[in-house]
Scaffold this motif. Sequence first.
Motif, short mmCIF file in Angstrom:
data_model
loop_
_atom_site.label_atom_id
_atom_site.label_comp_id
_atom_site.label_asym_id
_atom_site.label_seq_id
_atom_site.Cartn_x
_atom_site.Cartn_y
_atom_site.Cartn_z
N CYS A 129 0.82 -1.21 0.00
CA CYS A 129 0.00 0.00 0.00
C CYS A 129 0.85 1.26 0.00
CB CYS A 129 -0.91 0.02 1.23
SG CYS A 129 -2.32 -1.10 1.16
N TYR A 130 2.11 1.12 0.43
CA TYR A 130 2.97 2.29 0.62
C TYR A 130 4.06 2.39 -0.46
CZ TYR A 130 0.42 2.12 4.94
OH TYR A 130 -0.61 2.08 5.85
N TYR A 131 3.85 1.71 -1.57
CA TYR A 131 4.83 1.78 -2.66
C TYR A 131 4.94 3.20 -3.22
CZ TYR A 131 5.97 -3.17 -3.38
OH TYR A 131 6.46 -4.45 -3.26
N LYS A 132 6.15 3.62 -3.50
CA LYS A 132 6.38 4.92 -4.12
C LYS A 132 5.74 4.99 -5.50
CE LYS A 132 10.97 5.47 -1.98
NZ LYS A 132 12.42 5.56 -2.27
N SER A 133 5.62 3.84 -6.16
CA SER A 133 5.09 3.83 -7.52
C SER A 133 3.63 4.24 -7.58
CB SER A 133 5.25 2.43 -8.12
OG SER A 133 4.69 1.44 -7.29
N ILE A 134 2.87 4.06 -6.50
CA ILE A 134 1.43 4.33 -6.55
C ILE A 134 1.14 5.80 -6.81
CG2 ILE A 134 -0.71 4.31 -5.20
CD1 ILE A 134 0.20 1.64 -4.00
N PRO A 135 1.65 6.74 -6.02
CA PRO A 135 1.37 8.15 -6.33
C PRO A 135 1.97 8.59 -7.67
CG PRO A 135 2.96 7.98 -4.53
CD PRO A 135 2.41 6.62 -4.74
N LEU A 136 3.10 8.00 -8.07
CA LEU A 136 3.69 8.35 -9.35
C LEU A 136 2.81 7.89 -10.51
CD1 LEU A 136 7.44 7.48 -8.64
CD2 LEU A 136 6.43 9.76 -8.85
N LEU A 137 2.24 6.71 -10.40
CA LEU A 137 1.34 6.21 -11.44
C LEU A 137 0.05 7.03 -11.48
CD1 LEU A 137 1.88 2.40 -10.87
CD2 LEU A 137 2.30 3.60 -13.03
N LYS A 138 -0.46 7.42 -10.33
CA LYS A 138 -1.67 8.23 -10.30
C LYS A 138 -1.42 9.61 -10.92
CE LYS A 138 -4.30 7.93 -6.56
NZ LYS A 138 -4.69 7.84 -5.12
N GLU A 139 -0.26 10.16 -10.67
CA GLU A 139 0.08 11.44 -11.29
C GLU A 139 0.19 11.29 -12.81
OE1 GLU A 139 3.57 14.89 -11.22
OE2 GLU A 139 3.75 13.12 -9.94
N ALA A 140 0.81 10.18 -13.26
CA ALA A 140 0.93 9.93 -14.69
C ALA A 140 -0.45 9.76 -15.33
CB ALA A 140 1.79 8.70 -14.94
N MET A 141 -1.38 9.13 -14.61
CA MET A 141 -2.74 8.94 -15.14
C MET A 141 -3.42 10.27 -15.44
SD MET A 141 -4.37 5.82 -12.88
CE MET A 141 -6.02 6.17 -13.45
N SER A 142 -3.10 11.29 -14.67
CA SER A 142 -3.74 12.59 -14.87
C SER A 142 -3.28 13.26 -16.16
CB SER A 142 -3.43 13.51 -13.68
OG SER A 142 -2.05 13.88 -13.66
N LYS A 143 -2.28 12.68 -16.83
CA LYS A 143 -1.71 13.30 -18.03
C LYS A 143 -2.11 12.60 -19.33
CE LYS A 143 2.38 14.77 -15.41
NZ LYS A 143 3.85 14.69 -15.29
N ILE A 144 -2.91 11.52 -19.24
CA ILE A 144 -3.20 10.75 -20.46
C ILE A 144 -4.67 10.85 -20.86
CG2 ILE A 144 -1.27 9.16 -20.09
CD1 ILE A 144 -3.32 7.06 -19.14
N GLY A 145 -5.30 11.95 -20.49
CA GLY A 145 -6.68 12.18 -20.89
C GLY A 145 -7.65 11.33 -20.11
#
Length: 347
Positions: A129-145
């Motif tokens: 639940c505390y992986y660094k990748s999770i917030p990074l992936l969510k931020e990336a999702m905000s950029k792909i429409g």
Amino acid sequence: MSELNVAIIGTGIFATNAHLPALTKSKYFNPCACYNRTKSKAESFAATSSTITTVYDNLEDAFEDPKIDLIDALLPVQFNLDAVKLAVKHKKNISLEKPIAATLAQAKEIVNISRNNPDITIFIAEHWCYYKSIPLLKEAMSKIGNVYSFTYHSTGQFNFDNKYLATAWRKKPEHVGGFLSDGGVHQLALLTGVVGEIKTISARTKQIREASGVDDIAYSLAETKSGLIGTFTYGSAFGSTDKKCFFEIMGDNGSIHFDFSPGKKETISLKIGGGSPESASSSEEIEIENENRSVDTEFEILGEALHSGNFSKVISTPEVAFHHLAIVDAMVKSSADGGKPYPVETI
């Protein structure tokens, strides 16, 4: 800041290799006591620590001890509910290893106990639940429409030397899905941490290895509460093959590919563009340094929360862990019903 005294109950492999080292190095905790139903094993465990001075004769002794602030429970999951009831009886904070329980009924009871006893912290030790990748992936999702779909894939070769599979409660699992919930909730913590809760799932599962106890591979089609559709594939019970772990997310103006296969640099590949003939295209590679694969981070977050009273950083609540187990439960039911779509149970 005074350290919180911790009693570790269940002194097996993971307690020795992961929890005790993390608690010992933490500025928040003092592991000072332990219990195992075979007392000699607890005594051997205590001998590896410079801080553990108490070995209990009985389980309830740990909960009754007035000096203990936190029970760290590493038990076969079918006993998690009993441990929670003792924690409430004796007003002790408790950390439980995942999955939250053996059955959804038990898990639901733990959630309700947690809600009805806000003065007691019930923490689920699910470090994915505390992986660094999770917030990074969510931020990336905000950029792909507008996001529409995902593919989550984690498969690999069976490990005959896996020391955890040799434990009795895993060889004859009482927890729903067996291997699929024991290891699968890790994967589902990452998946749902990024795309949100799953609403329905259609799955087929099979058992490859006798050592798994029950079905150990799952192939499924899921829909999230927000309307995304995607696949979830999981199983490390195959013959000779590479361990492949990747997570793809597709939108109308770009895509994300996250490769977290062992032995590779964990990298998020972000591609933007394609939303219209005029849309600009770009790409970006995001490397994840020192992912939180140990339990250290979750204990630091728990320790900070217990000391400050601010639980805003705690993600692995009983409700969240219930959802992970409920997905596995729906997969097992769907497979038994020929792959029929099943709703993921809610509380």
